[in-house]
Write a protein that holds these residues in place. Sequence first.
Motif, short mmCIF file in Angstrom:
data_model
loop_
_atom_site.label_atom_id
_atom_site.label_comp_id
_atom_site.label_asym_id
_atom_site.label_seq_id
_atom_site.Cartn_x
_atom_site.Cartn_y
_atom_site.Cartn_z
N ARG A 1 0.82 -1.22 0.00
CA ARG A 1 0.00 0.00 0.00
C ARG A 1 0.85 1.26 0.00
NH1 ARG A 1 -2.45 -0.19 6.17
NH2 ARG A 1 -0.46 -0.09 7.28
N SER A 2 2.13 1.17 0.39
CA SER A 2 2.99 2.35 0.35
C SER A 2 3.66 2.51 -1.01
CB SER A 2 4.07 2.25 1.44
OG SER A 2 4.97 1.22 1.13
N GLY A 3 3.42 1.56 -1.91
CA GLY A 3 3.97 1.67 -3.26
C GLY A 3 5.27 0.95 -3.48
N GLN A 4 5.82 0.30 -2.43
CA GLN A 4 7.08 -0.40 -2.62
C GLN A 4 6.85 -1.68 -3.41
OE1 GLN A 4 8.74 -3.27 -1.10
NE2 GLN A 4 7.00 -4.12 -0.02
N THR A 5 7.82 -2.00 -4.23
CA THR A 5 7.70 -3.18 -5.07
C THR A 5 8.64 -4.27 -4.60
OG1 THR A 5 7.88 -4.05 -7.31
CG2 THR A 5 9.40 -2.32 -6.74
N ARG A 6 8.19 -5.50 -4.70
CA ARG A 6 8.99 -6.62 -4.25
C ARG A 6 9.20 -7.57 -5.43
NH1 ARG A 6 6.08 -8.88 1.01
NH2 ARG A 6 8.08 -9.90 1.25
N GLY A 7 10.26 -8.31 -5.36
CA GLY A 7 10.53 -9.28 -6.40
C GLY A 7 10.62 -10.67 -5.81
N ASP A 8 10.72 -11.63 -6.68
CA ASP A 8 10.84 -13.00 -6.23
C ASP A 8 12.08 -13.62 -6.86
OD1 ASP A 8 10.16 -15.23 -4.83
OD2 ASP A 8 8.56 -15.86 -6.15
N THR A 9 12.00 -14.85 -7.27
CA THR A 9 13.19 -15.65 -7.52
C THR A 9 12.90 -16.68 -8.59
OG1 THR A 9 13.83 -15.31 -5.20
CG2 THR A 9 14.87 -17.14 -6.31
N CYS A 10 13.95 -17.29 -9.10
CA CYS A 10 13.86 -18.38 -10.07
C CYS A 10 14.53 -19.62 -9.48
CB CYS A 10 14.57 -18.02 -11.36
SG CYS A 10 13.98 -16.52 -12.14
N HIS A 11 14.36 -20.74 -10.16
CA HIS A 11 15.06 -21.95 -9.75
C HIS A 11 15.28 -22.84 -10.96
CE1 HIS A 11 16.60 -24.83 -6.86
NE2 HIS A 11 16.02 -25.76 -7.60
N ILE A 12 16.38 -23.60 -10.94
CA ILE A 12 16.67 -24.56 -12.00
C ILE A 12 17.39 -25.77 -11.41
CG2 ILE A 12 18.84 -23.40 -12.64
CD1 ILE A 12 18.19 -24.25 -15.58
N ASP A 13 16.98 -26.96 -11.84
CA ASP A 13 17.61 -28.22 -11.43
C ASP A 13 17.97 -29.00 -12.68
OD1 ASP A 13 16.96 -27.98 -8.53
OD2 ASP A 13 14.91 -28.23 -9.24
N VAL A 14 19.13 -29.63 -12.68
CA VAL A 14 19.54 -30.47 -13.80
C VAL A 14 20.31 -31.67 -13.28
CG1 VAL A 14 20.70 -30.58 -16.05
CG2 VAL A 14 19.80 -28.38 -15.23
N ILE A 15 20.07 -32.83 -13.88
CA ILE A 15 20.86 -34.03 -13.63
C ILE A 15 21.14 -34.68 -14.97
CG2 ILE A 15 18.84 -35.52 -13.21
CD1 ILE A 15 20.56 -36.98 -11.09
#
Length: 593
Positions: free
Chosen positions: A396-410
């Motif tokens: 509500r104060s206008g601040q923006t948040r971000g998130d994340t990615c993920h990758i798995d490999v075998i």
Amino acid sequence: MTFTPAASFTTRPTLRGTFGMSASTHWTATATAQAVLERGGNAFDAAVAGAFVLHVAEPHLNGPGGDLVALIRPTGCERPVVLMGQGPAPAGASIDHFRSRGLDLVPGAGGLAAAVPGAVDAWLLLLRDHGTWHLADVLAYAIDYARDGHPLVAGAAATIARVADLFRAHWPTSAEQWMPTGTPPAPDTLVRNPAWADVLDGLVSAGAPDASREARIDAARERWMTHVLLEAASFLRHPHRHADGNDHEGVLDTDDLASWRAGYEPAEAVSFRGWDVFKAGTWSQGPALLQTLRLIEDADDAGLDPATAEGAHLLLEAQKLAYADRDAWFGDSDGAVTAAALLADDYIAERRALIGPAASPHLRPGSPDGRPPLLPPLRTDAAVADGSTGEPTVDRSGQTRGDTCHIDVIDRWGNAISATPSGGWLQSSPTVPSLGFCLGTRLQATWLIPGHPASLAPGRRPRTTLTPTLLTRETELIAIGSPGGDQQDQWQLPVILRILVGGYSGQQAIDAPSLSTTAVIDSFWPRTWSPAGVTVEDRLDARVVAALEARGHRVRRTGDWSLGRVTAVGRDADGILWAAANPRGAQGYAAGR
């Protein structure tokens, strides 16, 4: 099956084969990683190629100016190691400097919150030491998507729309990059980033043409740290709008970039139900999962079922204790707890005794090595802290948040990686127009109070939320992880229990309803907490939800498919490889054969 039987229907099958498996939070990165495997690359070549594509395909969830934590297990290596791509605070990032700017918290957006970016250097280090491909071949996929364009995922379009006014009024270079027509792009708009493609071309051309593969990669690392990032840091030295509503200058400079490089570290581990579970150290939040597993290890198998009131309550209360210790004791300093003290038998027994039949409304850190815990001032704001679904939001104060990615490999040789890149979101700070990306804001995870293990201090890493996981049992292996900030391990835990204890397949475990506690201090500005708060997916049995509320949990329902973005790959005892990916948001996919 020990747990409540999994639904016979899943959103997709658990993939199985013997050649190689990839899974990530975006289908394009998964396709890229699998393409590398198909062309003879190993898991590390594939992960690096996929990760650079994630910078392009999920720009609202990670970027080149961000950071990285990974668990890697090269074939023949008995114990996984941590790939450490979390840069430290700049020399000019002191508590006194931030206080002199009228700040009591590090802002959640703006260049003042930038740590030394670590992700790109870490990926290049991994490629040099454990990959087999040349840099030009690995980066070709990302260069193509950046220059020729890719359809903008709906989440990125929504994020740009949320911050459109900020971009127009205060971050014009971001508006030029992400809103070239003057309005936020619609989902599936073809988006190009030629400036970033040019940067990647510059990395490919670094070094002598006749130099070895490794020398060319080292030349690219040097160019990145001392040329590209220096340009970014210089750009953010100009005052610009931050999340507190004021204009500040960044403090990252030449010496900060010249003095740091990514590296490797030993992993911390516990044994659970015959499996060894590996995490990064207490400069991350990883050991909180290890402590949680120790706190619940004495329960019988049926008592660990997240789909029952008893199992859900146990997981929530154990995690609240573990995260209280995280908030009091984790950090990159001499005052941080050691994993040995945190996981000691006597201390675990002491903490386990605090789990009662009712939900605790208190934040209860312990004293793992005899010292009294230190907590920052608690900020309660239900409007902010009543539960994150893991997608970028604006409060509500206008601040923006971000998130994340993920990758798995075998791969077919047994190489495996679980990697969680993050930060440098398009909404972190103004885009550097000549580079096509911005810097991250990981310093918001530090405190502007002296003496705390996670206090802001020049040269120290901010305590990161990035927390990939590797599990091994003899020849078996699972690489798993999730975006989600403070919920990353909370969303992994039910999946891990459903696979290890409940008898679920990987996809069944990921598809099953999830839940998490919000009774932790948020690692992101404005650092609030929600006492006794719980978020649950609506698919969780209504009787279980009612039982949790009767125990005193403040339950917030978030929709049928809202919590968790877990992906995983693995190898069974018979050598069969498998992969599974989160269906929530229709964005994550697995591939393999």
